[in-house]
Design a protein around this motif. Structure first.
Motif, PDB file in Angstrom:
ATOM      1  N   LEU A 136       0.826  -1.202   0.000  1.00  0.00           N
ATOM      2  CA  LEU A 136       0.000   0.000   0.000  1.00  0.00           C
ATOM      3  C   LEU A 136       0.866   1.260   0.000  1.00  0.00           C
ATOM      4  CD1 LEU A 136      -2.782   1.352   0.188  1.00  0.00           C
ATOM      5  CD2 LEU A 136      -2.607   1.160   2.687  1.00  0.00           C
ATOM      6  N   VAL A 137       1.910   1.248   0.816  1.00  0.00           N
ATOM      7  CA  VAL A 137       2.814   2.407   0.879  1.00  0.00           C
ATOM      8  C   VAL A 137       3.548   2.580  -0.447  1.00  0.00           C
ATOM      9  CG1 VAL A 137       4.867   3.352   2.011  1.00  0.00           C
ATOM     10  CG2 VAL A 137       3.074   2.277   3.373  1.00  0.00           C
ATOM     11  N   ILE A 138       3.954   1.486  -1.073  1.00  0.00           N
ATOM     12  CA  ILE A 138       4.610   1.564  -2.388  1.00  0.00           C
ATOM     13  C   ILE A 138       3.677   2.190  -3.411  1.00  0.00           C
ATOM     14  CG2 ILE A 138       5.464   0.177  -4.321  1.00  0.00           C
ATOM     15  CD1 ILE A 138       6.623  -1.754  -2.264  1.00  0.00           C
ATOM     16  N   PHE A 139       2.415   1.797  -3.385  1.00  0.00           N
ATOM     17  CA  PHE A 139       1.438   2.331  -4.346  1.00  0.00           C
ATOM     18  C   PHE A 139       1.226   3.830  -4.133  1.00  0.00           C
ATOM     19  CE2 PHE A 139      -2.977   3.407  -5.432  1.00  0.00           C
ATOM     20  CZ  PHE A 139      -2.985   3.061  -6.771  1.00  0.00           C
ATOM     21  N   ILE A 140       1.064   4.230  -2.862  1.00  0.00           N
ATOM     22  CA  ILE A 140       0.798   5.645  -2.577  1.00  0.00           C
ATOM     23  C   ILE A 140       2.043   6.498  -2.818  1.00  0.00           C
ATOM     24  CG2 ILE A 140       0.207   7.292  -0.753  1.00  0.00           C
ATOM     25  CD1 ILE A 140      -1.501   5.083   0.525  1.00  0.00           C
ATOM     26  N   MET A 141       3.163   6.076  -2.245  1.00  0.00           N
ATOM     27  CA  MET A 141       4.387   6.851  -2.367  1.00  0.00           C
ATOM     28  C   MET A 141       4.938   6.818  -3.788  1.00  0.00           C
ATOM     29  SD  MET A 141       4.689   8.159   0.567  1.00  0.00           S
ATOM     30  CE  MET A 141       6.291   8.915   0.403  1.00  0.00           C
ATOM     31  N   GLY A 142       4.670   5.722  -4.503  1.00  0.00           N
ATOM     32  CA  GLY A 142       5.122   5.654  -5.894  1.00  0.00           C
ATOM     33  C   GLY A 142       4.498   6.750  -6.737  1.00  0.00           C
ATOM     34  N   GLY A 143       3.214   7.039  -6.459  1.00  0.00           N
ATOM     35  CA  GLY A 143       2.558   8.128  -7.177  1.00  0.00           C
ATOM     36  C   GLY A 143       3.152   9.480  -6.830  1.00  0.00           C
ATOM     37  N   LEU A 144       3.481   9.658  -5.544  1.00  0.00           N
ATOM     38  CA  LEU A 144       4.031  10.940  -5.117  1.00  0.00           C
ATOM     39  C   LEU A 144       5.450  11.150  -5.622  1.00  0.00           C
ATOM     40  CD1 LEU A 144       2.786  10.968  -1.400  1.00  0.00           C
ATOM     41  CD2 LEU A 144       1.814  12.217  -3.339  1.00  0.00           C
ATOM     42  N   ILE A 145       6.244  10.087  -5.631  1.00  0.00           N
ATOM     43  CA  ILE A 145       7.662  10.202  -5.944  1.00  0.00           C
ATOM     44  C   ILE A 145       7.943  10.106  -7.438  1.00  0.00           C
ATOM     45  CG2 ILE A 145       9.937   9.148  -5.577  1.00  0.00           C
ATOM     46  CD1 ILE A 145       8.849  10.600  -3.153  1.00  0.00           C
ATOM     47  N   LEU A 146       7.148   9.327  -8.159  1.00  0.00           N
ATOM     48  CA  LEU A 146       7.429   9.095  -9.583  1.00  0.00           C
ATOM     49  C   LEU A 146       6.444   9.797 -10.496  1.00  0.00           C
ATOM     50  CD1 LEU A 146       9.143   7.591 -11.685  1.00  0.00           C
ATOM     51  CD2 LEU A 146       7.553   5.662 -11.482  1.00  0.00           C
ATOM     52  N   VAL A 147       5.144   9.563 -10.278  1.00  0.00           N
ATOM     53  CA  VAL A 147       4.139  10.067 -11.211  1.00  0.00           C
ATOM     54  C   VAL A 147       4.002  11.590 -11.120  1.00  0.00           C
ATOM     55  CG1 VAL A 147       1.714   9.970 -11.891  1.00  0.00           C
ATOM     56  CG2 VAL A 147       2.888   7.880 -11.150  1.00  0.00           C
ATOM     57  N   ILE A 148       3.875  12.125  -9.904  1.00  0.00           N
ATOM     58  CA  ILE A 148       3.687  13.579  -9.755  1.00  0.00           C
ATOM     59  C   ILE A 148       4.882  14.365 -10.293  1.00  0.00           C
ATOM     60  CG2 ILE A 148       3.466  15.442  -8.065  1.00  0.00           C
ATOM     61  CD1 ILE A 148       1.592  13.700  -6.486  1.00  0.00           C
ATOM     62  N   PRO A 149       6.137  13.997  -9.960  1.00  0.00           N
ATOM     63  CA  PRO A 149       7.258  14.707 -10.579  1.00  0.00           C
ATOM     64  C   PRO A 149       7.247  14.643 -12.100  1.00  0.00           C
ATOM     65  CG  PRO A 149       8.034  13.497  -8.691  1.00  0.00           C
ATOM     66  CD  PRO A 149       6.608  13.082  -8.907  1.00  0.00           C
ATOM     67  N   PHE A 150       6.891  13.480 -12.656  1.00  0.00           N
ATOM     68  CA  PHE A 150       6.841  13.351 -14.109  1.00  0.00           C
ATOM     69  C   PHE A 150       5.774  14.268 -14.707  1.00  0.00           C
ATOM     70  CE2 PHE A 150       5.419  10.942 -17.977  1.00  0.00           C
ATOM     71  CZ  PHE A 150       6.566  11.167 -18.713  1.00  0.00           C
ATOM     72  N   LEU A 151       4.619  14.353 -14.054  1.00  0.00           N
ATOM     73  CA  LEU A 151       3.556  15.239 -14.531  1.00  0.00           C
ATOM     74  C   LEU A 151       3.968  16.707 -14.402  1.00  0.00           C
ATOM     75  CD1 LEU A 151       0.359  13.468 -13.103  1.00  0.00           C
ATOM     76  CD2 LEU A 151       1.224  13.439 -15.455  1.00  0.00           C
ATOM     77  N   LEU A 152       4.693  17.048 -13.346  1.00  0.00           N
ATOM     78  CA  LEU A 152       5.179  18.423 -13.188  1.00  0.00           C
ATOM     79  C   LEU A 152       6.158  18.787 -14.298  1.00  0.00           C
ATOM     80  CD1 LEU A 152       5.733  18.614  -9.315  1.00  0.00           C
ATOM     81  CD2 LEU A 152       3.960  19.784 -10.645  1.00  0.00           C
ATOM     82  N   ILE A 153       7.004  17.845 -14.681  1.00  0.00           N
ATOM     83  CA  ILE A 153       7.933  18.092 -15.779  1.00  0.00           C
ATOM     84  C   ILE A 153       7.177  18.278 -17.086  1.00  0.00           C
ATOM     85  CG2 ILE A 153       9.776  17.059 -17.169  1.00  0.00           C
ATOM     86  CD1 ILE A 153      10.795  15.725 -14.615  1.00  0.00           C
ATOM     87  N   LEU A 154       6.183  17.416 -17.335  1.00  0.00           N
ATOM     88  CA  LEU A 154       5.367  17.557 -18.546  1.00  0.00           C
ATOM     89  C   LEU A 154       4.644  18.890 -18.551  1.00  0.00           C
ATOM     90  CD1 LEU A 154       3.757  14.006 -19.022  1.00  0.00           C
ATOM     91  CD2 LEU A 154       5.698  15.004 -20.239  1.00  0.00           C
ATOM     92  N   GLY A 155       4.122  19.303 -17.385  1.00  0.00           N
ATOM     93  CA  GLY A 155       3.439  20.592 -17.301  1.00  0.00           C
ATOM     94  C   GLY A 155       4.372  21.749 -17.591  1.00  0.00           C
ATOM     95  N   SER A 156       5.607  21.679 -17.081  1.00  0.00           N
ATOM     96  CA  SER A 156       6.584  22.742 -17.333  1.00  0.00           C
ATOM     97  C   SER A 156       6.885  22.865 -18.813  1.00  0.00           C
ATOM     98  CB  SER A 156       7.881  22.453 -16.559  1.00  0.00           C
ATOM     99  OG  SER A 156       7.658  22.472 -15.173  1.00  0.00           O
ATOM    100  N   TYR A 157       7.060  21.744 -19.480  1.00  0.00           N
ATOM    101  CA  TYR A 157       7.390  21.797 -20.905  1.00  0.00           C
ATOM    102  C   TYR A 157       6.175  22.144 -21.756  1.00  0.00           C
ATOM    103  CZ  TYR A 157      12.224  20.549 -20.372  1.00  0.00           C
ATOM    104  OH  TYR A 157      13.558  20.588 -20.050  1.00  0.00           O
ATOM    105  N   ALA A 158       4.990  21.818 -21.281  1.00  0.00           N
ATOM    106  CA  ALA A 158       3.783  22.259 -21.991  1.00  0.00           C
ATOM    107  C   ALA A 158       3.694  23.784 -21.965  1.00  0.00           C
ATOM    108  CB  ALA A 158       2.547  21.637 -21.346  1.00  0.00           C
ATOM    109  N   ARG A 159       3.997  24.388 -20.815  1.00  0.00           N
ATOM    110  CA  ARG A 159       4.004  25.848 -20.721  1.00  0.00           C
ATOM    111  C   ARG A 159       5.121  26.459 -21.575  1.00  0.00           C
ATOM    112  NH1 ARG A 159       1.376  28.028 -16.284  1.00  0.00           N
ATOM    113  NH2 ARG A 159       1.891  30.029 -17.276  1.00  0.00           N
ATOM    114  N   ILE A 160       6.264  25.785 -21.624  1.00  0.00           N
ATOM    115  CA  ILE A 160       7.374  26.273 -22.440  1.00  0.00           C
ATOM    116  C   ILE A 160       6.997  26.275 -23.916  1.00  0.00           C
ATOM    117  CG2 ILE A 160       9.691  25.676 -23.265  1.00  0.00           C
ATOM    118  CD1 ILE A 160      10.336  24.757 -20.409  1.00  0.00           C
ATOM    119  N   VAL A 161       6.400  25.163 -24.375  1.00  0.00           N
ATOM    120  CA  VAL A 161       5.979  25.074 -25.784  1.00  0.00           C
ATOM    121  C   VAL A 161       4.931  26.123 -26.090  1.00  0.00           C
ATOM    122  CG1 VAL A 161       4.825  23.615 -27.484  1.00  0.00           C
ATOM    123  CG2 VAL A 161       6.576  22.635 -25.988  1.00  0.00           C
TER     124      VAL A 161
END
Length: 314
Positions: free
Chosen positions: A197-222
């Motif tokens: 359960l902790v892997i599932f929750i923390m995996g989203g916070l540590i991997l998915v959210i940072p990846f989405l933040l990077i995509l959001g930054s580059y979407a704004r850049i484009v």
């Protein structure tokens, strides 16, 4: 479950890589060369950034931390792998295994957070060039780096403590070349639902959210580039972001392919190859990406070499 041996084990056995005995020496030389390249390449970037005042900027503060993270990330697994290939002793003590898992999580997470900070830096540089210095203040940059270290410490410590509470039975063979968390959970003979359960929750916070933040930054850049379309602006943007995008693609491409791919198609060989990609290949390639595609880094190297030649000629 009651019939299984509940005796606490003192060590694990790492199966390593599926390499034929006659190919051991060849692969040993290859991995040793890759590891040394990783060490020298990332150390070179750290030294250049420290010595050249032109590189004392927010982007290169993040890059020096990323290089340090890459250097340590590869050092968590490669020395043990090389040792096992050389002396054919696959054992690793229980405490060493948990320690390896801790630092593997720590430096892997640290790279993820640093890539987010670098994406935000590129976003501010391109979308708010006139306010860049004010926004990316030394205090903010140091705070982002410190926050990355604190969050990774918390995450790695949490998983290590949860793993330490589990009981392991007679089966102590890990079908991997390092103490991977998912492989250890499969060997546990106690309830692992809290860990999962902790892997599932923390995996989203540590991997998915940072990846989405990077995509959001580059979407704004484009979006910002398209508002003022010019060949010069587009070339400058690609020059500024190209190296970072390449590193992001390498890191998240392999991690997402391994952990978020369809489990039905997964295999031990696939997991091992993908793990080699982001633990060995990516840290080795990052210095080449930043040095070959970055004029500032090449300029700094040229200045250092010129200063050395001038000093030697005196």
């Amino acid at each position: 479950m009651m019939g299984r041996n509940q005796t606490s084990i003192s060590e694990f056995l790492l199966l390593g890589l599926p390499i034929q005995p006659e190919q051991q020496n060849l692969f040993y030389a290859l991995f040793l060369a890759m590891y040394l390249t990783t060490l020298l390449g990332n150390l070179l970037i750290i030294v250049l950034i420290q010595l050249d005042s032109h590189l004392h900027t927010p982007m290169y503060l993040f890059l020096s931390n990323l290089s340090f993270s890459d250097l340590c990330f590869s050092s968590v697994t490669m020395p043990k792998l090389l040792q096992n290939m050389q002396n054919q002793d696959p054992s690793i003590p229980y405490a060493d295994c948990l320690t390896q898992m801790y630092f593997f999580l720590f430096f892997g997470d640290l790279e993820s957070f640093l890539l987010v900070a670098m994406a935000y830096d590129r976003y501010v540089a391109i979308c708010f060039p006139l306010r860049y210095t004010a926004i990316m203040s030394p205090m903010l940059c140091l705070s982002l780096v410190a926050l990355s270290w604190v969050l990774t410490t918390f995450h790695a410590t949490l998983h290590t403590l949860l793993m330490a509470r589990l009981c392991f039975c007679a089966d102590n063979v890990i079908p991997h070349f390092f103490c991977d968390m998912s492989a250890l959970l499969k060997l546990a003979c106690s309830d692992t639902r809290v860990n999962e359960l902790v892997i599932f929750i923390m995996g989203g916070l540590i991997l998915v959210i940072p990846f989405l933040l990077i995509l959001g930054s580059y979407a704004r850049i484009v979006s910002s580039i398209l508002k003022v379309p010019s060949s010069k602006g587009i070339c400058k943007a690609f020059s500024t972001c190209g190296s970072h995008l390449s590193v992001v693609s390498l890191f998240y491409g392999t991690v997402i392919g391994l952990y978020l791919g369809p489990s039905a198609n997964s295999s031990t060989l696939k997991e091992t190859v993908m793990a080699m990609m982001y633990t060995v290949v990516t840290p080795m390639l990052n210095p080449f990406i930043y040095s070959l595609r970055n004029r500032d880094m090449k300029g700094a190297l040229g200045r250092i070499i010129h200063q050395k030649k001038t000093f030697l000629s005196l």
